[in-house]
Scaffold this motif. Structure first.
Motif, short mmCIF file in Angstrom:
data_model
loop_
_atom_site.label_atom_id
_atom_site.label_comp_id
_atom_site.label_asym_id
_atom_site.label_seq_id
_atom_site.Cartn_x
_atom_site.Cartn_y
_atom_site.Cartn_z
N ASP A 1 -16.93 -1.12 -3.76
CA ASP A 1 -15.96 -1.99 -4.43
C ASP A 1 -14.64 -2.00 -3.65
O ASP A 1 -14.17 -0.95 -3.21
N GLU A 2 -14.06 -3.17 -3.54
CA GLU A 2 -12.81 -3.27 -2.77
C GLU A 2 -11.59 -3.22 -3.67
O GLU A 2 -11.57 -3.82 -4.74
N VAL A 3 -10.60 -2.50 -3.19
CA VAL A 3 -9.33 -2.40 -3.92
C VAL A 3 -8.22 -2.89 -2.99
O VAL A 3 -8.08 -2.40 -1.87
N ILE A 4 -7.46 -3.84 -3.47
CA ILE A 4 -6.42 -4.43 -2.63
C ILE A 4 -5.14 -3.61 -2.72
O ILE A 4 -4.68 -3.25 -3.81
N ILE A 5 -4.61 -3.30 -1.55
CA ILE A 5 -3.41 -2.47 -1.46
C ILE A 5 -2.39 -3.16 -0.56
O ILE A 5 -2.60 -3.29 0.64
N PRO A 6 -1.28 -3.63 -1.14
CA PRO A 6 -0.24 -4.25 -0.30
C PRO A 6 0.47 -3.19 0.56
O PRO A 6 0.64 -2.06 0.13
N ILE A 7 0.85 -3.61 1.76
CA ILE A 7 1.57 -2.75 2.71
C ILE A 7 3.06 -3.05 2.59
O ILE A 7 3.41 -4.24 2.55
N PRO A 8 3.96 -2.07 2.58
CA PRO A 8 3.70 -0.64 2.67
C PRO A 8 3.22 -0.08 1.33
O PRO A 8 3.57 -0.60 0.27
N TYR A 9 2.42 0.97 1.41
CA TYR A 9 1.83 1.54 0.20
C TYR A 9 2.11 3.04 0.12
O TYR A 9 2.43 3.68 1.13
N ILE B 1 -3.75 -2.87 -6.56
CA ILE B 1 -2.75 -1.86 -6.89
C ILE B 1 -1.37 -2.48 -6.73
O ILE B 1 -1.05 -3.04 -5.68
N LEU B 2 -0.59 -2.38 -7.76
CA LEU B 2 0.74 -2.95 -7.75
C LEU B 2 1.73 -1.84 -8.08
O LEU B 2 1.65 -1.25 -9.15
N ASN B 3 2.61 -1.55 -7.15
CA ASN B 3 3.55 -0.45 -7.33
C ASN B 3 4.97 -1.01 -7.33
O ASN B 3 5.53 -1.30 -6.30
N SER B 4 5.52 -1.18 -8.53
CA SER B 4 6.88 -1.72 -8.65
C SER B 4 7.61 -0.95 -9.75
O SER B 4 7.07 -0.85 -10.85
N PRO B 5 8.78 -0.42 -9.43
CA PRO B 5 9.45 -0.27 -8.14
C PRO B 5 8.59 0.55 -7.18
O PRO B 5 7.88 1.44 -7.61
#
Ligand SMILES: *Cc1c(COP(=O)(O)O)cnc(C)c1O
Length: 396
Positions: free
Chosen positions: A114-122, A167-171
């Protein structure tokens, strides 16, 4: 033979530089460290006192594996007050830190491939955790003109029939980026169309500056809420990194699976730490404001000064406690006759010759950058930045 999955995991890229910094320190050298991934404050007194009370009252036995009912209630209340989100206690799982929460999430969602999308920078642990649970990290580069944030069209281009989650990391750590409501809505639209889970790491929710506002993507409607798993915790907000309390809010079925996994792996998070986390969430919040103000002053100071330095370039971070600085323009330059070439070498030279410790960007998927943590005293920041200036002046 060892586990193939385990062997795929890379050791933390920050470790070798930290080891070198520690070694120099033990030799009596005056190292200024900007590597910290945690607040430099002590846990506020009323939280420590709640832990002492819990200990003295004998709150020292197993609790329910997924956390005490009272702490889950407090977490529900937090989501309602801060994010306008209604969760029931059975949708909350309390774990041994947000990192453990993330591990539970991947263990629950992922099948082999399964693929998990990770925006750069992570954040360094995302890809390693995904791999450990059989998933495949799919990285998406982001652009400076977008503030290094992921946009809808880029997300769409990265999708495949195997895409399971984003994956969304905010902030964000390391970038300090804070997604606006519009930006999140654009991503939520794609996620809904394509049935993606959103893993929203909101651990830096309270550490935002300069008028930035935090939105939880799960708050945009029932549908997106059902597909979102929010990860949060007390480590960063309340200077409680050592206590190890994180939590998730999700669909009830997901919470039940995570809770069952946890019941067989770690059982409950530490009982005393749960009482301390309860005090953190339900007690006075002025400590959070004070720490935030102090971070903000340091942020302003360091950001202004770094942006005046030659060869360096940094987008204003609106959250967390890091500056993510583009240092690529130093790579063709020479220091004492040696071409710098990459950020690992840059960081090593700064450490050896100017006793300043930074973290190279490669572990965050951004080899042209370094991470500078301002979770250290103003005095350290001042003299560390002076040393960086002297170093840069020496470049040919
Ligand atoms: C620190 C951090 C975590 C983990 O926090 P713990 O609760 O201490 O495990 C998770 N995500 C990000 C982005 C972090 O920086």
């Amino acid at each position: 033979m060892f586990s193939r999955k385990a062997l795929q995991i890379s050791p933390s890229p920050t470790l070798s530089i930290n080891a070198r910094a520690k070694q120099l320190q033990s030799e009596g050298r005056d190292i200024i460290g900007f590597g910290a991934g945690e607040p430099d404050f002590d846990t506020p007194l009323h939280i420590r006192e709640a832990a002492i009370d819990a200990l003295n009252q004998g709150f020292t036995r197993y609790t329910p594996a997924s956390g005490t009912p009272e702490l889950k209630e407090a977490v529900c209340q937090k989501f309602f007050t801060d994010n306008g989100l209604h969760y029931k206690p059975q949708q909350i799982v309390i774990s041994n830190g947000a990192k453990h929460s993330l591990a539970n999430v991947f263990a629950t969602l992922l099948n082999e491939g399964d693929e998990v999308i990770i925006p750069i920078p992570y954040w360094v642990s995302y890809p390693e955790l995904v791999k450990l649970y059989g998933g495949v990290p799919v990285f998406i580069d982001t652009k400076k003109e977008h503030g290094y944030k992921l946009r809808g069209p880029a997300l769409e281009r990265a999708l495949s029939p195997r895409t399971k989650a984003l994956i969304l990391n905010s902030p964000g750590n390391p970038g300090g980026q804070v997604y606006s409501r519009d930006e999140l809505e654009e991503l939520a639209t794609v996620a809904l169309q394509k049935n993606l889970y959103i893993i929203a790491d909101e651990i830096y929710e309270k550490l935002i500056y300069n008028g930035a506002k935090h939105f939880s993507i799960a708050s945009f409607g029932e549908e997106i809420k059902n597909q979102s798993i929010i990860v949060n915790g007390v480590s960063k907000t309340y200077a409680m990194t050592g206590w190890r309390i994180g939590y998730t809010a999700s669909d009830e079925k997901i919470a039940a699976i995570m809770s069952s996994i946890q019941s067989h792996t770690t059982s409950n998070p530490n009982s005393i730490a749960q009482k301390a986390a309860l005090a953190a969430l339900t007690g006075p919040q002025d400590c959070v404001l004070e720490m935030r103000q102090s971070f903000d002053e340091r942020r302003n100071y360091a950001f202004e000064r770094i942006n005046k330095m030659p060869f360096l370039d940094c987008v204003e971070p609106l959250g967390a406690f890091y500056l993510f600085v583009r240092v690529e323009d130093t790579f063709p330059r020479k220091f004492k006759g040696e071409t710098i070439g990459n950020s690992e070498r840059l960081v090593a030279l700064l450490l050896d010759h100017y006793l300043v410790a930074l973290v190279p960007g490669s572990g965050f998927g951004a080899p042209g950058f370094v991470r500078f943590s301002y979770a250290t005293s103003r005095e350290n920041i001042r003299s560390g930045l002076e040393r960086m200036e002297s170093f840069l002046e020496e470049l040919e």
